[in-house]
Scaffold this active site. Structure first.
Site, mmCIF file in Angstrom:
data_model
loop_
_atom_site.group_PDB
_atom_site.id
_atom_site.type_symbol
_atom_site.label_atom_id
_atom_site.label_comp_id
_atom_site.label_asym_id
_atom_site.label_seq_id
_atom_site.Cartn_x
_atom_site.Cartn_y
_atom_site.Cartn_z
ATOM 1 N N ARG A 229 -9.568 -18.799 -38.541
ATOM 2 C CA ARG A 229 -9.932 -19.244 -39.912
ATOM 3 C C ARG A 229 -11.469 -19.423 -39.638
ATOM 4 O O ARG A 229 -12.006 -19.715 -38.992
ATOM 5 C CB ARG A 229 -9.489 -20.561 -39.940
ATOM 6 C CG ARG A 229 -7.855 -20.979 -40.462
ATOM 7 C CD ARG A 229 -7.908 -20.162 -41.765
ATOM 8 N NE ARG A 229 -6.496 -20.444 -42.350
ATOM 9 C CZ ARG A 229 -5.492 -19.446 -42.483
ATOM 10 N NH1 ARG A 229 -5.897 -18.298 -41.909
ATOM 11 N NH2 ARG A 229 -4.467 -19.713 -42.990
ATOM 12 N N ASP A 253 -12.749 -11.397 -39.237
ATOM 13 C CA ASP A 253 -11.507 -10.983 -40.346
ATOM 14 C C ASP A 253 -11.572 -12.347 -41.229
ATOM 15 O O ASP A 253 -10.802 -12.089 -42.065
ATOM 16 C CB ASP A 253 -10.130 -10.912 -39.561
ATOM 17 C CG ASP A 253 -9.072 -10.519 -40.291
ATOM 18 O OD1 ASP A 253 -9.251 -9.453 -41.033
ATOM 19 O OD2 ASP A 253 -7.982 -11.068 -40.392
ATOM 20 N N GLU A 258 -13.458 -17.511 -48.640
ATOM 21 C CA GLU A 258 -12.857 -15.975 -48.942
ATOM 22 C C GLU A 258 -12.636 -16.076 -50.381
ATOM 23 O O GLU A 258 -12.304 -16.916 -51.193
ATOM 24 C CB GLU A 258 -11.767 -15.880 -47.991
ATOM 25 C CG GLU A 258 -11.895 -15.730 -46.487
ATOM 26 C CD GLU A 258 -10.652 -15.717 -45.659
ATOM 27 O OE1 GLU A 258 -9.782 -15.366 -46.377
ATOM 28 O OE2 GLU A 258 -10.734 -15.557 -44.595
ATOM 29 N N HIS A 276 -9.674 -10.035 -43.980
ATOM 30 C CA HIS A 276 -8.379 -11.147 -43.750
ATOM 31 C C HIS A 276 -7.255 -10.035 -43.754
ATOM 32 O O HIS A 276 -6.259 -10.673 -44.285
ATOM 33 C CB HIS A 276 -8.534 -12.446 -44.582
ATOM 34 C CG HIS A 276 -7.697 -13.501 -43.896
ATOM 35 N ND1 HIS A 276 -7.768 -14.637 -44.539
ATOM 36 C CD2 HIS A 276 -6.609 -13.522 -43.171
ATOM 37 C CE1 HIS A 276 -7.047 -15.516 -43.817
ATOM 38 N NE2 HIS A 276 -6.262 -14.684 -42.855
#
Length: 310
Positions: A229, A253, A258, A276
């Site tokens: 995360r 990622d 986000e 992600h």
């Protein structure tokens, strides 16, 4: 049929089953979501959401007869579990089915950032190969790998990295029954690692735990890989470390806000970014959706929940 408020997108075959079992309302498609919740919130029995979406606590409270929040994902940090317990709402997620994909991507990002695959791709597509020297990258085999979080995903990452003939160390809240070296302090782990892979769950305890001192300890030859995360990493400290050279490289990622990625990261050659996508394979997204459906159908049929969180 029970009424379900949907906060995430799903694969067509999963959506079809969901539509056949519930009266589904897509939150994002409501002309005036706030007005709809005020008028119809008491009708909602269930919420289907994603790990990255969760459910705002205010929305959960505005659904007084809500019985279950089914997460299509492993993370539940975007759901206020204490508020759910107080409201008598069950929460489920979809663990295990995405472990392999997330671990695969962690190794892929490790190879990618060490071997500079993103830069090599751009070097070829820009037509530089015939006239310029690409340079050299870093070897992956034989490196010292550190893992933050030795849960399901951390263990899967460790098993994969063991094939690179390096050393594997980890930190967690306590030592686990695993054949890897336990280091109780994260800064100490980073100092003894060439690559630090973040696999921990997001929580108040892990928020920004990968901070300036950790990045400094990892050092100018070190690489950070995050498939967990974004909130676990102090992004401001990360950008500063990459800009100053205090940290060698990063493959990410996940991000704090986000889909918004810090602009400073976008032009860095020593940064590999993905949107992600750790669980984003056809097979795994189907399996996640089926497990989410199984949790929902089990709840309304009075059966034990396959994968409860609370």
């Amino acid at each position: 049929m029970p009424t379900l408020l949907q906060l995430t997108s799903l694969r067509p075959e999963i959506q079809s089953v969901l539509d056949s079992q519930f009266t589904v309302h897509h939150y994002a498609k409501l002309p005036d979501a706030a007005a709809w919740v005020t008028a119809h919130g008491a009708e909602v029995d269930a919420v289907a959401t994603g790990g990255g979406n969760g459910i705002p606590t205010a929305l959960m409270v505005a659904l007084p007869n809500l019985k279950i929040v089914a997460i299509n994902g492993v993370g539940f940090d975007k759901v206020d579990l204490e508020a759910a317990r107080a409201q008598g709402v069950r929460v489920t997620n979809t663990p295990d089915v995405l472990t392999d994909d997330v671990a695969d991507l962690a190794v892929g990002l490790t190879i990618g950032i060490m071997r500079r695959l993103h830069h090599a791709h751009r070097f070829v597509t820009a037509g530089h190969w015939p006239t310029k020297d690409w340079g050299l990258a870093r070897k992956v085999s034989g490196k010292r790998f550190g893992i933050l979080g030795m849960g399901r995903i951390g263990q899967a990452v460790a098993r994969r990295l063991s094939g690179f003939d390096g050393t594997i160390s980890y930190t967690d809240v306590a030592a686990k029954d695993v054949p890897y070296h336990f280091v109780p302090d994260l800064v100490q782990l980073a100092a003894g690692s060439d690559v630090l892979v973040v696999c921990a769950a997001a929580s108040t305890a892990t928020r920004a735990i990968v901070n300036g001192p950790v990045l400094d300890a990892l050092g100018p030859e070190g690489a950070l890989v995050n498939i967990a995360r974004g909130s676990i990493v102090d992004e401001v400290a990360l950008v500063a470390a990459l800009q100053s050279g205090a940290l060698g490289a990063a493959a990410l990622d996940v991000f704090v806000d986000e889909p918004n990625v810090p602009a400073a990261l976008l032009g860095m050659e020593n940064v590999l970014l993905t949107p992600h996508i750790a669980s984003a394979t056809t097979e795994t997204r189907r399996a996640m959706g089926m497990l989410m459906l199984d949790n929902l159908s089990s709840f309304f049929a009075g059966r034990p929940l396959p994968t409860p969180v609370v």
